[in-house]
Design an enzyme around this catalytic site. Structure first.
Site, PDB file in Angstrom:
ATOM      1  CG  LEU A 151      32.462   7.482  42.787  1.00 42.27           C
ATOM      2  CD1 LEU A 151      31.802   6.249  42.186  1.00 42.27           C
ATOM      3  CD2 LEU A 151      33.273   7.083  44.026  1.00 42.27           C
ATOM      4  N   GLY A 152      31.318  10.902  40.222  1.00 42.04           N
ATOM      5  CA  GLY A 152      30.670  12.160  40.579  1.00 42.04           C
ATOM      6  C   GLY A 152      29.268  11.875  41.099  1.00 42.04           C
ATOM      7  NE  ARG A 153      26.274  16.747  40.051  1.00 44.42           N
ATOM      8  CZ  ARG A 153      26.876  17.905  39.731  1.00 44.42           C
ATOM      9  NH1 ARG A 153      27.061  18.830  40.651  1.00 44.42           N
ATOM     10  NH2 ARG A 153      27.259  18.156  38.501  1.00 44.42           N
ATOM     11  CB  ILE A 154      25.486  10.441  37.331  1.00 46.25           C
ATOM     12  CG1 ILE A 154      24.527  11.627  37.152  1.00 46.25           C
ATOM     13  CG2 ILE A 154      24.946   9.197  36.615  1.00 46.25           C
ATOM     14  CD1 ILE A 154      24.413  12.140  35.722  1.00 46.25           C
ATOM     15  CB  SER A 173      37.610   9.953  40.948  1.00 49.74           C
ATOM     16  OG  SER A 173      38.159   9.544  42.173  1.00 49.74           O
ATOM     17  NE  ARG A 174      39.249  15.439  38.010  1.00 48.19           N
ATOM     18  CZ  ARG A 174      38.647  16.574  37.730  1.00 48.19           C
ATOM     19  NH1 ARG A 174      39.217  17.429  36.929  1.00 48.19           N
ATOM     20  NH2 ARG A 174      37.460  16.841  38.251  1.00 48.19           N
ATOM     21  NE  ARG A 231      26.820  16.036  27.000  1.00 45.58           N
ATOM     22  CZ  ARG A 231      25.756  15.933  27.802  1.00 45.58           C
ATOM     23  NH1 ARG A 231      25.244  14.757  28.079  1.00 45.58           N
ATOM     24  NH2 ARG A 231      25.188  17.007  28.307  1.00 45.58           N
ATOM     25  CG  ASP A 255      21.321   7.379  27.127  1.00 45.14           C
ATOM     26  OD1 ASP A 255      20.369   7.109  26.368  1.00 45.14           O
ATOM     27  OD2 ASP A 255      21.284   8.351  27.919  1.00 45.14           O
ATOM     28  CD  GLU A 260      23.957  11.816  21.658  1.00 46.56           C
ATOM     29  OE1 GLU A 260      24.704  11.323  22.493  1.00 46.56           O
ATOM     30  OE2 GLU A 260      23.069  12.643  21.961  1.00 46.56           O
ATOM     31  CG  HIS A 278      21.416  11.773  25.040  1.00 44.23           C
ATOM     32  ND1 HIS A 278      22.417  12.620  24.651  1.00 44.23           N
ATOM     33  CD2 HIS A 278      21.288  11.958  26.385  1.00 44.23           C
ATOM     34  CE1 HIS A 278      22.873  13.302  25.707  1.00 44.23           C
ATOM     35  NE2 HIS A 278      22.187  12.910  26.776  1.00 44.23           N
ATOM     36  N   GLY A 280      18.727   9.187  29.051  1.00 37.84           N
ATOM     37  CA  GLY A 280      19.065   8.966  30.464  1.00 37.84           C
ATOM     38  C   GLY A 280      18.146   9.691  31.430  1.00 37.84           C
TER      39      GLY A 280
HETATM   40  P1  NAP Z   1      29.761  15.467  38.197  1.00 42.46           P
HETATM   41  O1  NAP Z   1      29.169  15.232  39.524  1.00 42.46           O
HETATM   42  O2  NAP Z   1      30.410  16.778  37.924  1.00 42.46           O
HETATM   43  O3  NAP Z   1      30.808  14.269  37.940  1.00 42.46           O
HETATM   44  C1  NAP Z   1      31.632  14.316  36.840  1.00 42.46           C
HETATM   45  C2  NAP Z   1      32.779  13.340  36.949  1.00 42.46           C
HETATM   46  O4  NAP Z   1      33.677  13.688  35.879  1.00 42.46           O
HETATM   47  C3  NAP Z   1      33.556  13.442  38.248  1.00 42.46           C
HETATM   48  O5  NAP Z   1      33.773  12.146  38.725  1.00 42.46           O
HETATM   49  C4  NAP Z   1      34.843  14.105  37.840  1.00 42.46           C
HETATM   50  O6  NAP Z   1      35.996  13.583  38.421  1.00 42.46           O
HETATM   51  C5  NAP Z   1      34.993  13.736  36.392  1.00 42.46           C
HETATM   52  N1  NAP Z   1      35.822  14.715  35.688  1.00 42.46           N
HETATM   53  C6  NAP Z   1      35.576  16.032  35.515  1.00 42.46           C
HETATM   54  N2  NAP Z   1      36.580  16.604  34.822  1.00 42.46           N
HETATM   55  C7  NAP Z   1      37.492  15.623  34.579  1.00 42.46           C
HETATM   56  C8  NAP Z   1      38.736  15.582  33.908  1.00 42.46           C
HETATM   57  N3  NAP Z   1      39.260  16.688  33.358  1.00 42.46           N
HETATM   58  N4  NAP Z   1      39.402  14.413  33.833  1.00 42.46           N
HETATM   59  C9  NAP Z   1      38.890  13.305  34.391  1.00 42.46           C
HETATM   60  N5  NAP Z   1      37.688  13.272  35.052  1.00 42.46           N
HETATM   61  C10 NAP Z   1      37.005  14.424  35.133  1.00 42.46           C
HETATM   62  O7  NAP Z   1      28.694  15.291  37.036  1.00 42.46           O
HETATM   63  P2  NAP Z   1      27.356  14.425  37.054  1.00 42.46           P
HETATM   64  O8  NAP Z   1      26.230  15.246  37.532  1.00 42.46           O
HETATM   65  O9  NAP Z   1      27.631  13.113  37.676  1.00 42.46           O
HETATM   66  O10 NAP Z   1      27.148  14.248  35.473  1.00 42.46           O
HETATM   67  C11 NAP Z   1      28.123  13.591  34.696  1.00 42.46           C
HETATM   68  C12 NAP Z   1      27.820  13.737  33.232  1.00 42.46           C
HETATM   69  O11 NAP Z   1      26.781  12.855  32.859  1.00 42.46           O
HETATM   70  C13 NAP Z   1      27.290  15.113  32.790  1.00 42.46           C
HETATM   71  O12 NAP Z   1      28.324  16.053  32.641  1.00 42.46           O
HETATM   72  C14 NAP Z   1      26.590  14.806  31.492  1.00 42.46           C
HETATM   73  O13 NAP Z   1      27.471  14.969  30.424  1.00 42.46           O
HETATM   74  C15 NAP Z   1      26.223  13.336  31.643  1.00 42.46           C
HETATM   75  N6  NAP Z   1      24.762  13.168  31.702  1.00 42.46           N
HETATM   76  C16 NAP Z   1      24.166  12.376  30.773  1.00 42.46           C
HETATM   77  C17 NAP Z   1      22.784  12.195  30.814  1.00 42.46           C
HETATM   78  C18 NAP Z   1      22.100  11.299  29.822  1.00 42.46           C
HETATM   79  O14 NAP Z   1      20.941  11.556  29.511  1.00 42.46           O
HETATM   80  N7  NAP Z   1      22.740  10.256  29.351  1.00 42.46           N
HETATM   81  C19 NAP Z   1      22.008  12.859  31.766  1.00 42.46           C
HETATM   82  C20 NAP Z   1      22.660  13.638  32.709  1.00 42.46           C
HETATM   83  C21 NAP Z   1      24.049  13.795  32.666  1.00 42.46           C
HETATM   84  P3  NAP Z   1      36.463  13.804  39.945  1.00 42.46           P
HETATM   85  O15 NAP Z   1      35.637  12.815  40.697  1.00 42.46           O
HETATM   86  O16 NAP Z   1      37.900  13.447  39.887  1.00 42.46           O
HETATM   87  O17 NAP Z   1      36.170  15.221  40.282  1.00 42.46           O
END
Ligand code: NAP
Length: 312
Positions: A151-154, A173-174, A231, A255, A260, A278, A280
């Site tokens: 449950l991060g930004r996206i 989430s952690r 990913r 996606d 890929e 891919h 998104g």
């Molecule tokens: P974010 O805000 O950093 O959120 C990442 C999530 O991953 C958080 O909920 C975090 O958990 C969790 N996490 C990080 N390290 C972890 C670990 N070691 N074990 C378990 N959970 C862990 O990132 P975001 O901006 O939402 O983006 C997320 C990802 O989406 C990007 O990193 C990218 O790979 C992918 N993405 C894909 C597209 C696409 O085109 N499909 C576009 C943009 C991004 P906590 O809540 O516990 O901190």
């Protein structure tokens, strides 16, 4: 004179802006670095980076005056951040500006799965609607139970959208987060047991490799749908393919994939998978915002100002 080098598949529009603002030079992949002579490599102060090819210690060591790697994208798993930090190289990314598009696509894939939109569209296109009558009944999405892994930004944007679909929101989430009544699970297996739709929004990279394991996929059960916009590495892809092929889960909306764009051809044969290439963040508006943020980080670095979205 120091230079900005842009590495990756930048579009014409992105190239024009990088050229206009920094007089950037271009390279398709980091493999081209070893072809530059020593003085050209020594002149590079900033790298504008795009794409999934890895950029690690070996590449950094070819650029002795590199100060910043400004990544196009929020996910920077292709860049070895700890190698950069050791060399006092700053890394930046493009968070937040893409949340809406990625969340939209995740929700769209859930709806496509539940309402069998691909199959129903193929049915109508083939003339069967006119010839044989109504399409079969499918599955209600609104009011269902969804689990967000990460449950991060996206992830939060996805949950907000699905709350408007009257869904019961669970998440992993952690640590437990402040949420409007959403249910936290301390481990992904317990989350998968509780829900029908599992949406993966984790960061990529080594730490989350195969986080959605065979055990998690099996816990989802035969009505389960996996949606992945994070990913390809975050899911045990072999376990996912086997579960889809044998009906141990109902379907998937994906996606992102391992390898890929040459994805495992077994996906092509599966009627219960929505495949997205891919894309998104792939709208004109969002890619322009990402490119602008990438350039603002370079501008700030070159001016000695605080970086807008630093990673390290
Ligand atoms: P974010 O805000 O950093 O959120 C990442 C999530 O991953 C958080 O909920 C975090 O958990 C969790 N996490 C990080 N390290 C972890 C670990 N070691 N074990 C378990 N959970 C862990 O990132 P975001 O901006 O939402 O983006 C997320 C990802 O989406 C990007 O990193 C990218 O790979 C992918 N993405 C894909 C597209 C696409 O085109 N499909 C576009 C943009 C991004 P906590 O809540 O516990 O901190």
């Amino acid at each position: 004179m120091y230079q900005t080098l842009a590495i990756g598949p930048f579009t014409e529009t992105e190239q024009e802006a990088l050229r206009a603002e920094f007089g950037a030079t271009f390279m398709a992949t980091p493999a081209g670095l070893s072809e530059l002579d020593e003085s050209a490599r020594g002149a590079v102060r900033a790298v504008a980076y795009k794409g999934g090819k890895s950029f690690g210690a070996a590449e950094m060591d070819l650029l002795p005056n590199l100060g910043v790697v400004s990544n196009f994208g929020v996910g920077y798993d292709a860049i070895d951040v700890s190698a950069a930090t050791k060399r006092a190289i700053k890394v930046t990314n493009t968070p937040d500006v893409l949340n809406d598009d990625v969340a939209d696509l995740a929700v769209a894939m859930m709806l496509m799965q539940g309402r069998e939109m691909l199959q129903a569209s193929a049915w109508a296109h083939s003339g069967q609607w006119a010839n044989t009558g109504e399409y079969r009944l499918n599955r209600k999405v609104s009011g269902g139970t969804v689990g967000i892994v990460g449950l991060g930004r996206i992830g939060r944007e996805i949950a907000n959208r699905l709350a408007a679909f009257k869904m019961n929101i669970h998440y992993y989430s952690r640590q437990e987060k402040e949420t409007p009544g959403w249910e936290w699970h301390a481990d992904p297996v317990s989350l998968a047991h509780a829900v029908d739709y599992l949406v993966i929004a984790l960061v990529g990279g080594k730490e989350t490799e195969n986080f959605v394991s065979r055990e998690v996929i099996d816990a989802l059960g035969p009505r389960g749908v996996v949606v992945n916009i994070s990913r390809g590495t975050t899911v045990d892809e072999e376990a996912l393919l086997q579960a889809l092929e044998t009906g141990r889960i109902a379907g998937a909306g994906l996606d992102v994939f391992r390898n890929e764009p040459k994805i495992d051809p077994r996906f092509y044969a599966l009627p219960n998978v929505v495949i997205q290439p891919h894309q998104g963040s792939g709208t004109v508006e969002t890619r322009a915002a990402m490119a602008a943020l990438q350039r603002r980080n370079i501008t700030a670095f070159l001016a000695g100002n605080a970086l807008e979205t630093p990673v390290n």
